[in-house]
Structure formats: structure tokens, C-alpha cells
Write a protein that holds these residues in place. Structure first.
Motif, PDB file in Angstrom:
ATOM      1  N   ASN A   6      24.713   1.170 -10.340  1.00 22.57           N
ATOM      2  CA  ASN A   6      25.476   0.665 -11.476  1.00 22.57           C
ATOM      3  C   ASN A   6      25.218   1.428 -12.780  1.00 22.57           C
ATOM      4  O   ASN A   6      25.284   0.851 -13.860  1.00 22.57           O
ATOM      5  CB  ASN A   6      25.271  -0.837 -11.661  1.00 22.57           C
ATOM      6  CG  ASN A   6      25.777  -1.612 -10.464  1.00 22.57           C
ATOM      7  OD1 ASN A   6      26.696  -1.176  -9.776  1.00 22.57           O
ATOM      8  ND2 ASN A   6      25.175  -2.755 -10.205  1.00 22.57           N
ATOM      9  N   THR A   7      24.948   2.734 -12.640  1.00 30.63           N
ATOM     10  CA  THR A   7      24.968   3.602 -13.808  1.00 30.63           C
ATOM     11  C   THR A   7      26.157   4.546 -13.668  1.00 30.63           C
ATOM     12  O   THR A   7      26.604   4.849 -12.560  1.00 30.63           O
ATOM     13  CB  THR A   7      23.669   4.435 -13.951  1.00 30.63           C
ATOM     14  OG1 THR A   7      23.450   5.205 -12.766  1.00 30.63           O
ATOM     15  CG2 THR A   7      22.471   3.549 -14.229  1.00 30.63           C
ATOM     16  N   GLU A 143      24.611   2.906 -18.644  1.00 31.80           N
ATOM     17  CA  GLU A 143      24.832   1.704 -17.844  1.00 31.80           C
ATOM     18  C   GLU A 143      26.328   1.466 -17.700  1.00 31.80           C
ATOM     19  O   GLU A 143      27.095   1.672 -18.643  1.00 31.80           O
ATOM     20  CB  GLU A 143      24.185   0.490 -18.513  1.00 31.80           C
ATOM     21  CG  GLU A 143      22.675   0.507 -18.404  1.00 31.80           C
ATOM     22  CD  GLU A 143      22.053  -0.816 -18.834  1.00 31.80           C
ATOM     23  OE1 GLU A 143      22.659  -1.881 -18.571  1.00 31.80           O
ATOM     24  OE2 GLU A 143      20.961  -0.762 -19.409  1.00 31.80           O
ATOM     25  N   THR A 145      29.740  -0.762 -17.324  1.00 27.73           N
ATOM     26  CA  THR A 145      30.184  -2.046 -17.866  1.00 27.73           C
ATOM     27  C   THR A 145      30.415  -3.016 -16.700  1.00 27.73           C
ATOM     28  O   THR A 145      30.555  -2.600 -15.544  1.00 27.73           O
ATOM     29  CB  THR A 145      31.502  -1.893 -18.653  1.00 27.73           C
ATOM     30  OG1 THR A 145      32.535  -1.498 -17.744  1.00 27.73           O
ATOM     31  CG2 THR A 145      31.365  -0.866 -19.779  1.00 27.73           C
ATOM     32  N   GLU A 146      30.479  -4.289 -17.018  1.00 32.05           N
ATOM     33  CA  GLU A 146      30.762  -5.293 -15.988  1.00 32.05           C
ATOM     34  C   GLU A 146      32.122  -5.022 -15.331  1.00 32.05           C
ATOM     35  O   GLU A 146      32.276  -5.184 -14.121  1.00 32.05           O
ATOM     36  CB  GLU A 146      30.736  -6.699 -16.593  1.00 32.05           C
ATOM     37  CG  GLU A 146      29.341  -7.160 -16.947  1.00 32.05           C
ATOM     38  CD  GLU A 146      29.319  -8.571 -17.531  1.00 32.05           C
ATOM     39  OE1 GLU A 146      30.249  -9.358 -17.236  1.00 32.05           O
ATOM     40  OE2 GLU A 146      28.363  -8.867 -18.268  1.00 32.05           O
ATOM     41  N   GLU A 147      33.099  -4.597 -16.134  1.00 27.71           N
ATOM     42  CA  GLU A 147      34.427  -4.307 -15.605  1.00 27.71           C
ATOM     43  C   GLU A 147      34.383  -3.120 -14.630  1.00 27.71           C
ATOM     44  O   GLU A 147      35.002  -3.152 -13.573  1.00 27.71           O
ATOM     45  CB  GLU A 147      35.403  -4.019 -16.739  1.00 27.71           C
ATOM     46  CG  GLU A 147      36.817  -3.778 -16.259  1.00 27.71           C
ATOM     47  CD  GLU A 147      37.787  -3.480 -17.391  1.00 27.71           C
ATOM     48  OE1 GLU A 147      38.941  -3.925 -17.281  1.00 27.71           O
ATOM     49  OE2 GLU A 147      37.397  -2.806 -18.368  1.00 27.71           O
ATOM     50  N   GLU A 148      33.635  -2.068 -14.971  1.00 30.83           N
ATOM     51  CA  GLU A 148      33.517  -0.909 -14.081  1.00 30.83           C
ATOM     52  C   GLU A 148      32.874  -1.308 -12.756  1.00 30.83           C
ATOM     53  O   GLU A 148      33.323  -0.886 -11.687  1.00 30.83           O
ATOM     54  CB  GLU A 148      32.704   0.203 -14.753  1.00 30.83           C
ATOM     55  CG  GLU A 148      33.458   0.867 -15.883  1.00 30.83           C
ATOM     56  CD  GLU A 148      32.612   1.800 -16.718  1.00 30.83           C
ATOM     57  OE1 GLU A 148      33.150   2.809 -17.198  1.00 30.83           O
ATOM     58  OE2 GLU A 148      31.401   1.522 -16.921  1.00 30.83           O
ATOM     59  N   ILE A 149      31.859  -2.149 -12.828  1.00 32.42           N
ATOM     60  CA  ILE A 149      31.192  -2.610 -11.607  1.00 32.42           C
ATOM     61  C   ILE A 149      32.155  -3.451 -10.768  1.00 32.42           C
ATOM     62  O   ILE A 149      32.270  -3.269  -9.564  1.00 32.42           O
ATOM     63  CB  ILE A 149      29.900  -3.386 -11.941  1.00 32.42           C
ATOM     64  CG1 ILE A 149      28.875  -2.435 -12.584  1.00 32.42           C
ATOM     65  CG2 ILE A 149      29.318  -4.055 -10.692  1.00 32.42           C
ATOM     66  CD1 ILE A 149      27.710  -3.142 -13.255  1.00 32.42           C
ATOM     67  N   ALA A 150      32.890  -4.343 -11.420  1.00 39.53           N
ATOM     68  CA  ALA A 150      33.847  -5.193 -10.702  1.00 39.53           C
ATOM     69  C   ALA A 150      34.948  -4.358 -10.050  1.00 39.53           C
ATOM     70  O   ALA A 150      35.379  -4.657  -8.936  1.00 39.53           O
ATOM     71  CB  ALA A 150      34.455  -6.227 -11.653  1.00 39.53           C
ATOM     72  N   HIS A 151      35.399  -3.307 -10.737  1.00 38.64           N
ATOM     73  CA  HIS A 151      36.475  -2.456 -10.214  1.00 38.64           C
ATOM     74  C   HIS A 151      35.956  -1.322  -9.334  1.00 38.64           C
ATOM     75  O   HIS A 151      36.741  -0.601  -8.731  1.00 38.64           O
ATOM     76  CB  HIS A 151      37.298  -1.876 -11.361  1.00 38.64           C
ATOM     77  CG  HIS A 151      38.098  -2.904 -12.089  1.00 38.64           C
ATOM     78  ND1 HIS A 151      38.879  -2.595 -13.174  1.00 38.64           N
ATOM     79  CD2 HIS A 151      38.249  -4.238 -11.898  1.00 38.64           C
ATOM     80  CE1 HIS A 151      39.483  -3.679 -13.627  1.00 38.64           C
ATOM     81  NE2 HIS A 151      39.104  -4.697 -12.861  1.00 38.64           N
ATOM     82  N   GLU A 152      34.647  -1.144  -9.316  1.00 40.51           N
ATOM     83  CA  GLU A 152      33.958  -0.149  -8.487  1.00 40.51           C
ATOM     84  C   GLU A 152      34.306   1.292  -8.828  1.00 40.51           C
ATOM     85  O   GLU A 152      34.280   2.178  -7.984  1.00 40.51           O
ATOM     86  CB  GLU A 152      34.176  -0.420  -6.996  1.00 40.51           C
ATOM     87  CG  GLU A 152      33.628  -1.762  -6.568  1.00 40.51           C
ATOM     88  CD  GLU A 152      33.721  -2.018  -5.083  1.00 40.51           C
ATOM     89  OE1 GLU A 152      34.316  -1.212  -4.334  1.00 40.51           O
ATOM     90  OE2 GLU A 152      33.171  -3.044  -4.648  1.00 40.51           O
TER      91      GLU A 152
END
Length: 181
Positions: A6-7, A143, A145-152
């Protein structure tokens, strides 16, 4: 900051064949979400895991860890009349492999040869069967963002854009690889 799950990692790269001949050099850096999201080859992630800005390395990736072995069964000869005109070597078309598996994903076939009434179409990735060398230099780590992690995947400059609200006028980075498992 160390590269970890998640970086967002920014990497300048050169892609060479096993003999050291240049295939591609980044004009824009590769920017990807680290952590198994298939935004780059797993061997690249493995080499960069735990590293920091300034890290440089050259890694060799064998075909089975990159774009797979070359499969002669993915080469088709089609009647020229089945394809649109004008037709040129290098053009690409989406098609289905000739298998019994109904779940088989469509492939991109590249025109590799044109004869009077026949066309050779190759469904292999252009780099299939090749050992590849990547020269990598990490230029940024942040790091996600939460959105990037959610959208992968990465958003913003050199990343993916979802619409006008995200668009800063720059074309997104299209270096996306999906290895054959």
C-alpha cells in the motif's frame, strides 16, 4: 519511506532483452501501487520491497515470471477477407483463442504477416518467451490513499484517472502488465 504494501512507488526504468539490447526506456516514470495488485510484474515488486528512494538495481525476469512462454498454438492463419481493410503488419485485433474453454479471456492478436489471401495473427504477447532485464531506479515512495487502495491502482499524475475531477491534463501512465499465471 520504505517500499511496502500500500505504498505508491515511482520508478525510472529501462527494459532490455537478455543480451542487453534496449527494448524500451521510460519517458515518464512507472508509477504503481505496491503490494500484489498486479500493477507491475511480481519480480519487480519482490526486488523493490523494503527499498527506499535512490535504490537502483538491474534484475532479470525469466519468461514464466513475465509474459509467459511463447505458445505456437496462439498463431492463427485467417483468410484476408475476414479482416478489415486497409490491413498492415502490426495492427491488432481482439479475438478468442481456439479452445473448448468457454471461460477463456479474449486475446489481442497482432498481424505479423500478410500474403495475397492469408493473414498471420499472433496472440502471444510481443515479449512472450523472452528473458527480460529491467534497470530500475526508485525516485519516489509515498503512502497510498484509501481510494487508491480500494481501486487497487494509483490515481493522479502518471496514474489512472476516473474522470474530469481527477484530470490534471496529463495523460495517465499506461505501463500495466499482467503476467501469465
Amino acid at each position: 519511506m520504505k517500499i511496502a504494501k500500500n505504498t505508491v512507488v515511482t520508478v525510472d526504468y529501462k527494459l532490455l532483452d537478455a543480451q542487453g539490447d534496449l527494448i524500451e526506456e521510460s519517458r515518464d516514470p512507472m508509477v504503481y501501487l505496491h503490494g500484489g495488485y498486479e500493477n507491475t510484474l511480481p519480480k519487480i515488486e519482490e526486488a523493490l520491497d523494503g527499498k527506499e528512494v535512490g535504490f537502483e538495481d538491474t534484475i532479470q525476469v525469466e519468461p514464466q515470471d513475465a509474459f509467459g512462454d511463447y505458445d505456437p498454438n496462439l498463431v492463427k492463419i485467417e483468410p484476408r477477407g475476414r479482416l478489415p481493410t486497409p490491413l498492415e503488419v502490426g495492427m491488432q485485433f481482439e479475438g478468442s483463442p481456439e479452445t473448448e474453454d468457454e471461460d477463456e479471456q479474449p486475446l489481442i492478436f497482432t498481424v505479423t504477416d500478410i500474403a495475397d489471401d492469408k493473414v498471420v495473427l499472433d496472440g502471444n504477447h510481443p515479449l512472450a518467451g523472452m528473458a527480460l532485464r529491467f534497470t530500475l531506479k526508485v525516485t519516489d515512495v509515498r503512502e497510498a490513499t484509501e481510494e487508491e487502495i480500494a481501486h487497487e491502482h494509483v490515481h493522479g499524475a502518471h496514474g489512472h484517472h476516473h474522470g474530469a475531477e481527477d484530470d490534471d491534463g496529463e495523460e495517465g501512465d499506461h505501463f500495466r502488465t499482467h503476467p501469465i499465471h
